[in-house]
Design a protein around this motif. Structure first.
Motif, PDB file in Angstrom:
ATOM      1  N   VAL A 196       0.842  -1.200   0.000  1.00 52.77           N
ATOM      2  CA  VAL A 196       0.000   0.000   0.000  1.00 52.77           C
ATOM      3  C   VAL A 196       0.877   1.249   0.000  1.00 52.77           C
ATOM      4  O   VAL A 196       0.651   2.196  -0.760  1.00 52.77           O
ATOM      5  N   HIS A 197       1.910   1.241   0.833  1.00 56.91           N
ATOM      6  CA  HIS A 197       2.791   2.414   0.912  1.00 56.91           C
ATOM      7  C   HIS A 197       3.663   2.538  -0.339  1.00 56.91           C
ATOM      8  O   HIS A 197       4.031   3.668  -0.709  1.00 56.91           O
ATOM      9  N   ARG A 198       3.974   1.448  -0.997  1.00 62.36           N
ATOM     10  CA  ARG A 198       4.729   1.540  -2.258  1.00 62.36           C
ATOM     11  C   ARG A 198       3.914   2.242  -3.328  1.00 62.36           C
ATOM     12  O   ARG A 198       4.456   3.013  -4.132  1.00 62.36           O
ATOM     13  N   ARG A 199       2.624   1.979  -3.338  1.00 70.24           N
ATOM     14  CA  ARG A 199       1.769   2.703  -4.284  1.00 70.24           C
ATOM     15  C   ARG A 199       1.765   4.195  -3.921  1.00 70.24           C
ATOM     16  O   ARG A 199       1.797   5.055  -4.804  1.00 70.24           O
ATOM     17  N   GLY A 200       1.736   4.470  -2.620  1.00 74.59           N
ATOM     18  CA  GLY A 200       1.778   5.862  -2.196  1.00 74.59           C
ATOM     19  C   GLY A 200       3.090   6.539  -2.542  1.00 74.59           C
ATOM     20  O   GLY A 200       3.135   7.735  -2.824  1.00 74.59           O
ATOM     21  N   ALA A 201       4.178   5.772  -2.544  1.00 76.57           N
ATOM     22  CA  ALA A 201       5.497   6.326  -2.858  1.00 76.57           C
ATOM     23  C   ALA A 201       5.603   6.751  -4.319  1.00 76.57           C
ATOM     24  O   ALA A 201       6.554   7.446  -4.692  1.00 76.57           O
ATOM     25  N   ALA A 202       4.628   6.348  -5.127  1.00 75.44           N
ATOM     26  CA  ALA A 202       4.592   6.765  -6.530  1.00 75.44           C
ATOM     27  C   ALA A 202       3.568   7.877  -6.759  1.00 75.44           C
ATOM     28  O   ALA A 202       3.316   8.257  -7.902  1.00 75.44           O
ATOM     29  N   ASN A 203       2.997   8.413  -5.670  1.00 75.72           N
ATOM     30  CA  ASN A 203       1.970   9.440  -5.773  1.00 75.72           C
ATOM     31  C   ASN A 203       2.552  10.731  -6.343  1.00 75.72           C
ATOM     32  O   ASN A 203       3.747  11.013  -6.186  1.00 75.72           O
ATOM     33  N   ALA A 204       1.695  11.519  -6.969  1.00 76.85           N
ATOM     34  CA  ALA A 204       2.159  12.787  -7.549  1.00 76.85           C
ATOM     35  C   ALA A 204       2.522  13.814  -6.485  1.00 76.85           C
ATOM     36  O   ALA A 204       3.285  14.745  -6.753  1.00 76.85           O
TER      37      ALA A 204
END
Length: 302
Positions: free
Chosen positions: A274-282
Motif C-alpha cells: 500500500v505504501h509503495r503505491r503511495g510512494a509513486a503518488n504525484a
C-alpha cells in the motif's frame, strides 16, 4: 522574521472603533500589505490600557456568556470577536516562568519551546508586560514536502521580545518562531486571518537543533473518520479510501487515507505494498511519508 511596523501614534481607540475600521475597508487578512495598513489602528487600540479589563469585568458582571456554547475563552485566550468574518481578534496571555499557571500547566500548553510556523497571517501588538521572547527563523514553504524528519533550510534571523507597543506581522508560510517565556506575565492583541487556506495548507513544527520538520500541527476534522472507515466500512469505503489516497487535494489527507488502508492489511508485506503505491503518488508529501513508512515496516519482514 515577522515584519516590524513602527507606530508612534499615542491616540487611543475602543475595540468597536477598530472593528468598524476593519469591516469598512473589508480587510483581506490573507494580504500582507492590507494587514500592515491596519497596524496603526491596532497600536491605537493597544494605547487603550483598560479595554481588556473593562471587557472582562463586563462579562463577569453580566455572566450571560460565561457558560454559553459561544464562549471561546481559555486560560490563555480571550476572544474579542466571533470567528464569523475573514478575520477575528483575540487577546493572548503569556505567563513567565515565575507564574503559577505555567508551572501547573507546563510550557507546551503555551507553545513555549515549540518552534513552528503559521498557515495564516496575523498582526500582533504587545499590550502588557515585557512580552514573550522568540528565536526567529525564515524558510521556504514551497520547498518543503511536509513529512516528519524532512531536512529544512531554516535561516536564523534574530532573538527578540514582543515588547509593549511593538507591532509585528507574522507572515503565513514564511516566519518560524521558537517562543520562550518573558520576564513577567504579558499580553498580546492579535488580528488573525480566518480563511480556508488554514484548513488545507499544513502548519509545521520544527526541530531547530537538527534542521528538520518535526510534525504537522493543524487538524483536519475529516481525517478522524478515515481510519474508522478502513476498519468498519465495506467495499464502498475501501474504494473511497483508495481514491482519497490517490487524488485528494490535500497531501496530508492522502497520507492519512494511505495509512488507514495499510493498517487493515493482513500482513506487513501487504501494508508495504500500500505504501509503495503511495510512494509513486504525484504529491511529494505523500511520497516522502510513504518512503519513511516503508523503511519502518521492511525490517518486520526479516
Amino acid at each position: 522574521m515577522p515584519i516590524v511596523r513602527p507606530c508612534d501614534d499615542t491616540d487611543q481607540i475602543e475595540l468597536g472603533d477598530i472593528l468598524a475600521y476593519l469591516d469598512d475597508i473589508k480587510i483581506d487578512a490573507r494580504d500582507e500589505a492590507a494587514m500592515l495598513e491596519a497596524a496603526p489602528m491596532l497600536k491605537k487600540l493597544a494605547n487603550n490600557r483598560t479595554f481588556v479589563a473593562d471587557l472582562a469585568l463586563k462579562e463577569l458582571k453580566e455572566r450571560k456568556n460565561l457558560d454559553s456554547i459561544d464562549n471561546n475563552y481559555t486560560p490563555q485566550t480571550i476572544m474579542l470577536t466571533k470567528a464569523d468574518r475573514g478575520y477575528f481578534m483575540r487577546a493572548n496571555f503569556w505567563p513567565s516562568e515565575n507564574d503559577h499557571i505555567l508551572r501547573a500547566s507546563g510550557p507546551k500548553a503555551f507553545f513555549y519551546h515549540a518552534p513552528h510556523d503559521h498557515n495564516f497571517n496575523f498582526l500582533t501588538v504587545g499590550y502588557m508586560g515585557p512580552g514573550y521572547r522568540s528565536n526567529y527563523y525564515e524558510y521556504d514553504y514551497g520547498a518543503v514536502e511536509g513529512f516528519a524528519g524532512e531536512p529544512v533550510a531554516l535561516r536564523f534571523v534574530e532573538h527578540s521580545a514582543l515588547s509593549q507597543g511593538k507591532v509585528m506581522l507574522y507572515r503565513a508560510f514564511r516566519d518560524v518562531h521558537d517562543q520562550q517565556p518573558g520576564d513577567a506575565m504579558s499580553m498580546s492583541i492579535n488580528i488573525m486571518e480566518n480563511s480556508m487556506r488554514g484548513n488545507f495548507m499544513d502548519q509545521y513544527s520544527f526541530d531547530t537543533d537538527h534542521g528538520c520538520v518535526d510534525g504537522i500541527l493543524n487538524r483536519i476534522g475529516a481525517t478522524a473518520l478515515l481510519p474508522m472507515l478502513a476498519v468498519s466500512g465495506g467495499d464502498d469505503a475501501q474504494d473511497f479510501l483508495t481514491e482519497t489516497s490517490r487524488s485528494h487535494r490535500s497531501g496530508r489527507v492522502r497520507c492519512i487515507a494511505t495509512d488507514a488502508l495499510a493498517a487493515v492489511q493482513s500482513s506487513a508485506a501487504a501494508s508495504i505494498e500500500v505504501h509503495r503505491r503511495g510512494a509513486a503518488n504525484a504529491d511529494p508529501q505523500v511520497r516522502g511519508h510513504c518512503l519513511k513508512r516503508i523503511a519502518v515496516l521492511e525490517p518486520l519482514l526479516a
